[in-house]
Structure formats: structure tokens, C-alpha cells
Design an enzyme around this catalytic site. Structure first.
Site, PDB file in Angstrom:
ATOM      1  N   LYS A  28      -1.900  56.876 -64.790  1.00 16.40           N
ATOM      2  CA  LYS A  28      -2.703  57.950 -64.123  1.00 16.40           C
ATOM      3  C   LYS A  28      -1.552  58.887 -63.130  1.00 16.40           C
ATOM      4  CE  LYS A  28      -7.603  57.156 -64.058  1.00 16.40           C
ATOM      5  NZ  LYS A  28      -9.012  56.979 -63.358  1.00 16.40           N
ATOM      6  N   LYS A  49      -7.429  56.436 -76.174  1.00 20.50           N
ATOM      7  CA  LYS A  49      -8.815  55.940 -75.586  1.00 20.50           C
ATOM      8  C   LYS A  49      -9.689  57.289 -75.496  1.00 20.50           C
ATOM      9  CE  LYS A  49      -9.616  54.983 -71.411  1.00 20.50           C
ATOM     10  NZ  LYS A  49      -9.430  54.401 -70.025  1.00 20.50           N
ATOM     11  N   LYS A  66     -12.722  61.012 -70.462  1.00 19.25           N
ATOM     12  CA  LYS A  66     -13.374  62.132 -69.776  1.00 19.25           C
ATOM     13  C   LYS A  66     -12.256  63.212 -69.661  1.00 19.25           C
ATOM     14  CE  LYS A  66     -16.330  59.437 -66.883  1.00 19.25           C
ATOM     15  NZ  LYS A  66     -16.512  58.891 -65.437  1.00 19.25           N
TER      16      LYS A  66
HETATM   17  P1  AMP Z   1     -15.168  55.290 -65.819  1.00 15.29           P
HETATM   18  O1  AMP Z   1     -15.698  56.816 -66.347  1.00 15.29           O
HETATM   19  O2  AMP Z   1     -13.793  55.481 -65.769  1.00 15.29           O
HETATM   20  O3  AMP Z   1     -15.762  55.251 -64.265  1.00 15.29           O
HETATM   21  O4  AMP Z   1     -15.649  54.225 -66.704  1.00 15.29           O
HETATM   22  C1  AMP Z   1     -17.289  53.732 -66.680  1.00 15.29           C
HETATM   23  C2  AMP Z   1     -17.171  52.853 -67.477  1.00 15.29           C
HETATM   24  O5  AMP Z   1     -16.874  53.322 -68.884  1.00 15.29           O
HETATM   25  C3  AMP Z   1     -16.251  51.623 -67.410  1.00 15.29           C
HETATM   26  O6  AMP Z   1     -16.819  50.114 -67.494  1.00 15.29           O
HETATM   27  C4  AMP Z   1     -15.247  51.708 -68.406  1.00 15.29           C
HETATM   28  O7  AMP Z   1     -14.573  50.434 -68.893  1.00 15.29           O
HETATM   29  C5  AMP Z   1     -15.967  52.250 -69.650  1.00 15.29           C
HETATM   30  N1  AMP Z   1     -15.189  53.109 -70.495  1.00 15.29           N
HETATM   31  C6  AMP Z   1     -14.731  54.282 -70.230  1.00 15.29           C
HETATM   32  N2  AMP Z   1     -14.020  54.809 -71.269  1.00 15.29           N
HETATM   33  C7  AMP Z   1     -14.297  53.884 -72.539  1.00 15.29           C
HETATM   34  C8  AMP Z   1     -13.913  53.831 -73.788  1.00 15.29           C
HETATM   35  N3  AMP Z   1     -13.405  54.948 -74.311  1.00 15.29           N
HETATM   36  N4  AMP Z   1     -14.117  52.938 -74.380  1.00 15.29           N
HETATM   37  C9  AMP Z   1     -14.892  51.854 -73.963  1.00 15.29           C
HETATM   38  N5  AMP Z   1     -15.494  51.894 -72.537  1.00 15.29           N
HETATM   39  C10 AMP Z   1     -14.936  52.910 -71.895  1.00 15.29           C
END
Ligand code: AMP
Ligand code: TRP
Length: 333
Positions: free
Chosen positions: A114, A198, A201
Site C-alpha cells: 500500500k 487480487k 476495491k
Molecule cells: P477489506 O475490504 O479490505 O476491509 O476486506 C474485507 C474482507 O474481505 C477481509 O476479510 C478480506 O480478507 C476479504 N477480501 C478482500 N478482498 C478479497 C479477495 N479478493 N478475495 C477474498 N477475500 C477478500
């Protein structure tokens, strides 16, 4: 034994299929399990580790709550709240940060990714982000943390910090060392435009992800445009190693339908991608469209969403205040 579940999602907009399959789907299952007590946190303090527009952040907090509820988490059974409201999180993060060596934080790959090339300009918040995550988890005596694969390293650090704090203050089991709950398969959903990246967002191209707010035509269009390779559908497991896009799309299909990957390979073996994509669009529309419609409906009822957050805050605050009071005593305040 009652399982104490805690997890967090950042209110940074564009919640997508990766968030759903990697984390939220698992939250829903756990929240329906009678032997679990669940806390789901909208981690707004984590969100501001990178610049957020205040108005948008406020909307995104509500949208994250709406997504939890629309996906099937019952706010009467699980605690849903936003992190910044419970001040114990910030306080515990500071105190735990005084036990966590910099050497441990320097190893965190998410910070490196990041922060990019110009590390000097990254915020201190972005650097100490995993300490705040540890505080979130440890304040609730959490036993299990459901997350996607990308959070594994942060969870290991959380376990280390808990043990270090216990050791530093001569305690054995005060901070509970939590177990990660990471799905064995499909814990990392990849971009629709690049099977080695990956789904995220922050990716500029919206075509790289299925958002949980996408409607039917957007889902169909994104799957149609999803990257594939020129060969027909794979005929055995081994082929998937060398064909990341095929692996990702099949993995998405398997995860959405809770089916076995090997059976799916057999079913589509040798067919054209276009045929497979039609089936994939259909299962995605069946799964995501009802969620998307429900999110939109809930977003029209801000009062209801705010009530969920207020109720969640009261319950979470009760638990966290008790723990931080003990922490304060332990360190000698
Ligand atoms: P975040 O939006 O970064 O707060 O992520 C929220 C949850 O979604 C966390 O448990 C991440 O590990 C999971 N997550 C985010 N992106 C992915 C992805 N591409 N594949 C699987 N899990 C994800
Ligand atoms: N860092 C997690 C993510 O980006 C979000 C998070 C914050 C979290 N605190 C948490 C996840 C506590 C699990 C438990 O996905």
C-alpha cells in the site's frame, strides 16, 4: 464451547465479490450458528489510514452495514457497529503498540504494497494498522476471526502481540490468542481482468470486479468481458495451475454454488468459455442480484441503519470498556 467471532470490513466503498466470497459469506454462516457469538465491525479508523472524503466515508459506513444485513446477517443476533465510536479500540491500539516491536511491523507485506515506493510519505496510521486490528480482536476475547487470505499475516501478528503483552506483564491467558478462520479454497478471489491480481476495491477498472451493488446487466456484461485464455475449458485439475483466469472463474462458480471444483471441471471440460460464462453469469445473478436489491432498499432507510449502529455500539462498548479497564489496571494507570 461458545465461539467468539470478530471480524472487520473497511467502509471504503465498492464492496465486491471477493469481500463476499472471502469473508461476508462466512460471516453469515457463522452468525446463523447457535454456538457462535458474533461481532462485525465497520472499521472506519482503518479506512482513514488512506485519505477519505468525509461525506463519502459516512455513506460508506451505512453501505457496509446495509451489505452485512442484505447478505443475511441478523442485527438482532449479531453485534454490528462502527469502530470509531468505541474509544477503547484507539486506546488499546496505543497500549498494544507499546508492546509490539517495529521489527514485526516491518515485515507486513500489506504495508509495503500500500505504501508503494514512497514509504516516507505513507501515514503512521497505515504503518501501525495491524496493531489497531489486533486491538479490535483482543478487546472482545475473540476465539475465531473469519477473514480472506490477504489478512493472514495480520492475524499472525495479532497472535504474537497478544502473547507478547501477556509475557510483558507476567500474565498467562489475559489476552486470548485467536484462531484464524480462512477458507481452504477460494480464500482469494482474483481480478476479472488479471487472474494473478487480487480482486480489489481500489482497482481503477470497474470491469475488474463484481460489486455487490451491480445489477443484472452489469454482472452479465462484466462476465462477458472477463479475461480468459484462447483454449477451451480445462479438462483436469493440473491445467488450472497454468491457467489463472480459468482457475479463478471456476473457483468463483464453485464458491458461489458451494460445489466441488473437480465436478465442475468435468461438467465444463472441453466446452467454450462463452458457454461456461453464460452459466456463471446466471449463478452470479441469482446470488448477487437479491443482495444488491436489498442493499439499495436498505440505503433508503438511513434511520434503520443508524439504529443498528447505535444498538451495536451500546453492546460492543459494554464488552470493550470492561476489557480496556482491565488493560489500564494491568499497565499501571
Ligand atoms: P477489506 O475490504 O479490505 O476491509 O476486506 C474485507 C474482507 O474481505 C477481509 O476479510 C478480506 O480478507 C476479504 N477480501 C478482500 N478482498 C478479497 C479477495 N479478493 N478475495 C477474498 N477475500 C477478500
Ligand atoms: N484489516 C482488515 C481488512 O482490511 C479489516 C479489519 C480490521 C479486521 N480489523 C479487523 C478483520 C479485525 C478482522 C478482525 O480486511
Amino acid at each position: 464451547m461458545v465461539k467468539k467471532i470478530f471480524s472487520g470490513v473497511q467502509p471504503t466503498g465498492n464492496l465486491h465479490l471477493g469481500n463476499y466470497l472471502g469473508a461476508i459469506k462466512n460471516f453469515v454462516e457463522l452468525s446463523n450458528d447457535q454456538t457462535s457469538e458474533c461481532v462485525f465491525c465497520v472499521v472506519d479508523l482503518h479506512a482513514i489510514t488512506v485519505r477519505q472524503d468525509p461525506k463519502e466515508l459516512q455513506n460508506n459506513i451505512r453501505e457496509t452495514v446495509a451489505t452485512f444485513v442484505a447478505s443475511g446477517i441478523d442485527p438482532k443476533k449479531s453485534i454490528i457497529f462502527n469502530q470509531s465510536r468505541v474509544s477503547a479500540h484507539s486506546e488499546a491500539a496505543w497500549i498494544l503498540g507499546c508492546s509490539a516491536p517495529m521489527g514485526w511491523l516491518n515485515r507486513m507485506t500489506q504495508f509495503k504494497e500500500k505504501a508503494g515506493k514512497d514509504k516516507e510519505k505513507a501515514s503512521i496510521g497505515l504503518y501501525s494498522y495491524p496493531v489497531l486490528m489486533a486491538a479490535d480482536i483482543l478487546l472482545y476475547d475473540t476465539t475465531h476471526v473469519p477473514v480472506g487470505d490477504d489478512q493472514k499475516q495480520h492475524l499472525e501478528l495479532c497472535r504474537d502481540i497478544a502473547q507478547k503483552f501477556n509475557n510483558d506483564y507476567g500474565l498467562t491467558d489475559f489476552l486470548k490468542v485467536p484462531e484464524p478462520l480462512i477458507q481452504k479454497q477460494f480464500s482469494r478471489i482474483m481480478s476479472l481482468k488479471d487472474g494473478l491480481k487480487k480482486m480489489s476495491k481500489s482497482e481503477i477498472s470497474d470491469l475488474s470486479r463484481i460489486n455487490l451493488t451491480d445489477d443484472k446487466s452489469q454482472i452479465v456484461n462484466k462476465i462477458k468481458k472477463a479475461k480468459t485464455d484462447p483454449l477451451p475449458m480445462p479438462s483436469n485439475f493440473g491445467e488450472l495451475e497454468k491457467r489463472p483466469e480459468a482457475r479463478n472463474l471456476l473457483g468463483i462458480y464453485a464458491s458461489v454454488t458451494n460445489s466441488n471444483l473437480e465436478d465442475l471441471i468435468k461438467e465444463f471440460s472441453g466446452k467454450n468459455f462463452s458457454q461456461f460464462k453464460e452459466s456463471l453469469s446466471q449463478v452470479l445473478v441469482d446470488k448477487i442480484s437479491p443482495i444488491s436489491l436489498e442493499i439499495k432498499k436498505l440505503l433508503n432507510d438511513k434511520k434503520y441503519l443508524d439504529e443498528i449502529l447505535l444498538d451495536g455500539y451500546e453492546k460492543a462498548n459494554k464488552i470493550a470498556s470492561k476489557k480496556i479497564e482491565n488493560i489500564r489496571e494491568i499497565v499501571g494507570f
